[in-house]
Design an enzyme around this catalytic site. Structure first.
Site, PDB file in Angstrom:
ATOM      1  N   ASP A  22       0.829  -1.205   0.000  1.00 55.76           N
ATOM      2  CA  ASP A  22       0.000   0.000   0.000  1.00 55.76           C
ATOM      3  C   ASP A  22       0.868   1.262   0.000  1.00 55.76           C
ATOM      4  O   ASP A  22       1.992   1.244   0.508  1.00 55.76           O
ATOM      5  CB  ASP A  22      -0.890  -0.036   1.258  1.00 55.76           C
ATOM      6  N   HIS A  39       3.426   3.741  -8.724  1.00 65.57           N
ATOM      7  CA  HIS A  39       3.276   2.321  -9.067  1.00 65.57           C
ATOM      8  C   HIS A  39       4.554   1.800  -9.725  1.00 65.57           C
ATOM      9  O   HIS A  39       4.942   0.651  -9.514  1.00 65.57           O
ATOM     10  CB  HIS A  39       2.075   2.108  -9.992  1.00 65.57           C
ATOM     11  N   LEU A 133      11.102 -20.695  -4.920  1.00 60.92           N
ATOM     12  CA  LEU A 133      10.153 -19.748  -4.332  1.00 60.92           C
ATOM     13  C   LEU A 133       8.871 -19.728  -5.145  1.00 60.92           C
ATOM     14  O   LEU A 133       8.914 -19.646  -6.375  1.00 60.92           O
ATOM     15  CB  LEU A 133      10.775 -18.335  -4.347  1.00 60.92           C
TER      16      LEU A 133
END
Ligand code: FPP
Length: 251
Positions: A22, A39, A133
Site C-alpha cells: 500500500d 506504481h 520460491l
C-alpha cells in the site's frame, strides 16, 4: 553487506509471507508526481521483495497487486497498472527461471485484457518446474469472492454426489482456494500505515503474525523487509496454546 549477521537473526524464518503493498499513490503525490510514478517505483520494490525472499529462503511470497475493487480506479491508472504488470512479467521471466521462482495467479485472471492474461499464462507455464520460491500474484483478487467460489464448487460436488456434506473439513475448503497446496502465510506485512486486512486472504491469515509499518511500498526495500523478518523472528507464536506448552513442543 553483513548478510551473515542478518540471516542469523532471521530464525525462525516464515515459510510464507503475504504483503499488502500500500501507499504507491500517496508516495507519488507527496512528490507532486502522478500516481503511476508511484506504481512504477512500487514495481521496483516488487522485484526487490522477490529477490530478498529468495535470498533468505522464504518458500512462498503472496503479493496483493490488484484487488477486485481496483477496477473502479480511473481508467488511465488501471491502464497504466496493466502495462506495468505486463512489462514486469515480460522482463522478469528469464530471471524467474534462473532463480527458481514459480509464478502463480490468485484471482479472476479472465477479467484481464488478452495481452496481460496471455503473458500471465506464459510465465505461469514456463516457470512451472521452478521450485525455490512460489510467487503468488493476487490479481483481481478478493477474499470473499475466493471463498464464495470455493463454496460453489464444494456445493456442486455435493449435489453431484462426489462429496458428502459431513465430510467437508478445513482441508476440503483449503483444496478449493487459489492457495491450494500451499501453507498458510505465517506473516502478513502491510505498508503505509493502514491497519486493515482489506479483503485479503481472510481464511488463510487465521494464525498469521501481523506486521504494520508506516513505510510506503515504494520505499519498502531489502532492509525494510529484513527488519520485518527480524521482528517476526522475535515473536513467539502460540496457536492458542500457552507459552509453556510451546516451550515443551520445541524443547
Ligand atoms: C497500492 O497503492 C498499490 C496498488 C493498488 C497496486 C500495487 C501495484 C504495484 C506494487 C506495482 C505493479 C505490480 C507488479 C506486480 C509489477 P495505492 O495506489 O493504493 O496507494 P495509496 O493508498 O497511497 O493511494
Amino acid at each position: 553487506m553483513g548478510t551473515m549477521r542478518e540471516i542469523h537473526q532471521l530464525d525462525p524464518l516464515p515459510q510464507h509471507v503475504a504483503i499488502i503493498m500500500d501507499g504507491n499513490g500517496r508516495w507519488a503525490q507527496q512528490r507532486h508526481r502522478p500516481r503511476l510514478f508511484g506504481h512504477k517505483a512500487g514495481a521496483d520494490s516488487v522485484r526487490e521483495a522477490v529477490e530478498t525472499a529468495r535470498e533468505v529462503g522464504i518458500r512462498h511470497l503472496t503479493l496483493y497487486a490488484f484487488s477486485t475493487e481496483n477496477w473502479q480506479r480511473p481508467g488511465l491508472e488501471v491502464k497504466g497498472l496493466m502495462s506495468l504488470l505486463k512489462n514486469y512479467l515480460q522482463s522478469e521471466l528469464d530471471t524467474m527461471q534462473q532463480n527458481g521462482v514459480r509464478l502463480e495467479c490468485f484471482g479472476q485472471k479472465d477479467r484481464f485484457p488478452d495481452e496481460v492474461r496471455n503473458m500471465l499464462d506464459k510465465v505461469i507455464a514456463e516457470t512451472r518446474e521452478c521450485s525455490k520460491l512460489r510467487l503468488n500474484l493476487c490479481l483481481s483478487y478478493g477474499s470473499r469472492a475466493e471463498m464464495i467460489r470455493a463454496v460453489q464448487e464444494i456445493s456442486r460436488k455435493c449435489a453431484d454426489g462426489e462429496l458428502r456434506p459431513k465430510d467437508i473439513d478445513d482441508q476440503t475448503f483449503n483444496d478449493h482456494l487459489y492457495s491450494t497446496g500451499q501453507p498458510d502465510p505465517d506473516l502478513l506485512i502491510r505498508t503505509s500505515g493502514e491497519q486493515r486486512l482489506s479483503n485479503f486472504l481472510l481464511w488463510q491469515l487465521s494464525y498469521a503474525e501481523l506486521y504494520f509499518t508506516e513505510i510506503p511500498w515504494p520505499e519498502f526495500r531489502r532492509d525494510q523487509f529484513l527488519a520485518a523478518l527480524e521482528k517476526y523472528a522475535g515473536r513467539q507464536r502460540r496457536f492458542g496454546k500457552t507459552g509453556a506448552q510451546i516451550e515443551t513442543v520445541h524443547a
